[in-house]
Design a protein around this motif. Structure first.
Motif, short mmCIF file in Angstrom:
data_model
loop_
_atom_site.label_atom_id
_atom_site.label_comp_id
_atom_site.label_asym_id
_atom_site.label_seq_id
_atom_site.Cartn_x
_atom_site.Cartn_y
_atom_site.Cartn_z
N ASP A 8 0.80 -1.22 0.00
CA ASP A 8 0.00 0.00 0.00
C ASP A 8 0.84 1.27 0.00
O ASP A 8 0.37 2.31 0.41
N LEU A 13 0.24 3.02 -5.37
CA LEU A 13 -1.16 3.33 -5.64
C LEU A 13 -1.27 4.44 -6.69
O LEU A 13 -2.14 4.40 -7.57
N TYR A 14 -0.37 5.42 -6.63
CA TYR A 14 -0.34 6.50 -7.62
C TYR A 14 -0.08 5.93 -9.01
O TYR A 14 -0.73 6.30 -9.99
N THR A 17 -3.12 3.99 -10.63
CA THR A 17 -4.21 4.82 -11.14
C THR A 17 -3.73 5.89 -12.11
O THR A 17 -4.51 6.76 -12.49
N SER A 21 -7.17 10.47 -8.84
CA SER A 21 -7.66 10.32 -7.48
C SER A 21 -9.17 10.05 -7.43
O SER A 21 -9.71 9.80 -6.36
N GLU A 47 -3.48 -6.04 -11.81
CA GLU A 47 -4.67 -5.73 -11.01
C GLU A 47 -5.94 -5.79 -11.85
O GLU A 47 -6.95 -6.32 -11.42
N SER A 65 -12.25 -5.09 -3.70
CA SER A 65 -11.29 -4.34 -2.90
C SER A 65 -10.64 -5.22 -1.84
O SER A 65 -9.42 -5.24 -1.68
N LEU A 70 -6.71 -3.75 -1.79
CA LEU A 70 -6.55 -2.36 -2.22
C LEU A 70 -7.62 -1.49 -1.57
O LEU A 70 -8.71 -1.97 -1.28
N SER A 73 -11.21 3.26 -2.82
CA SER A 73 -11.08 4.37 -3.76
C SER A 73 -10.25 3.97 -4.98
O SER A 73 -10.59 4.32 -6.12
N ILE A 74 -9.19 3.22 -4.78
CA ILE A 74 -8.34 2.76 -5.88
C ILE A 74 -9.09 1.71 -6.70
O ILE A 74 -9.06 1.72 -7.93
N THR A 75 -9.80 0.82 -6.02
CA THR A 75 -10.57 -0.21 -6.70
C THR A 75 -11.62 0.42 -7.61
O THR A 75 -11.81 -0.03 -8.75
N ILE A 77 -11.50 3.25 -9.16
CA ILE A 77 -10.83 3.80 -10.33
C ILE A 77 -10.51 2.69 -11.33
O ILE A 77 -10.77 2.82 -12.53
#
Length: 118
Positions: A8, A13-14, A17, A21, A47, A65, A70, A73-75, A77
């Motif tokens: 994480d 994460l950046y 995606t 954000s 992923e 998620s 994850l 919020s990332i999921t 996206i």
């Protein structure tokens, strides 16, 4: 401690995606069911491929998620990317006038049977 296979770190994460954000879709919530319309192919991130494998059967955003380890919020996206590409479809829950998800009696019966089996 992270689950095996997860990391994480914010930079990871950046990267997942591409710096975004927010998902491209605002209609995804935790209980939206995602269904893969195709299998994973070359060129997809690991992923995205994992999401398609998980969603052979309808799978909620929160389940995806949790399974991938994850943040939601990332999921959202990543799922939005698959929806936008036509690789998956979303089944949104119906809501009653009170704002609660509408559940049919057959689904409630299945939940009750599952809880009794625990």
């Amino acid at each position: 401690m992270n689950r095996p296979g997860t990391d994480d770190r914010p930079d990871r994460l950046y990267t997942l995606t591409s710096g975004r954000s927010r998902p491209s879709r605002e209609d995804l919530d935790l209980v939206t069911l995602i269904v893969a319309e195709s299998g994973p192919t070359a060129g997809l991130s690991s992923e995205l491929a994992a999401i398609l494998r998980l969603c052979v059967h309808p799978t909620s955003v929160v389940e995806i998620s949790a399974e991938l380890g994850l943040p939601v919020s990332i999921t959202k996206i990543l799922v939005s990317d698959l929806l936008d590409a036509g690789r998956a479809t979303a089944r949104h829950p119906r809501y009653t006038a009170s704002g609660r998800p509408e559940l049919d009696p057959a689904t409630l019966e299945k939940v009750l049977v599952g809880l009794r089996a625990l």
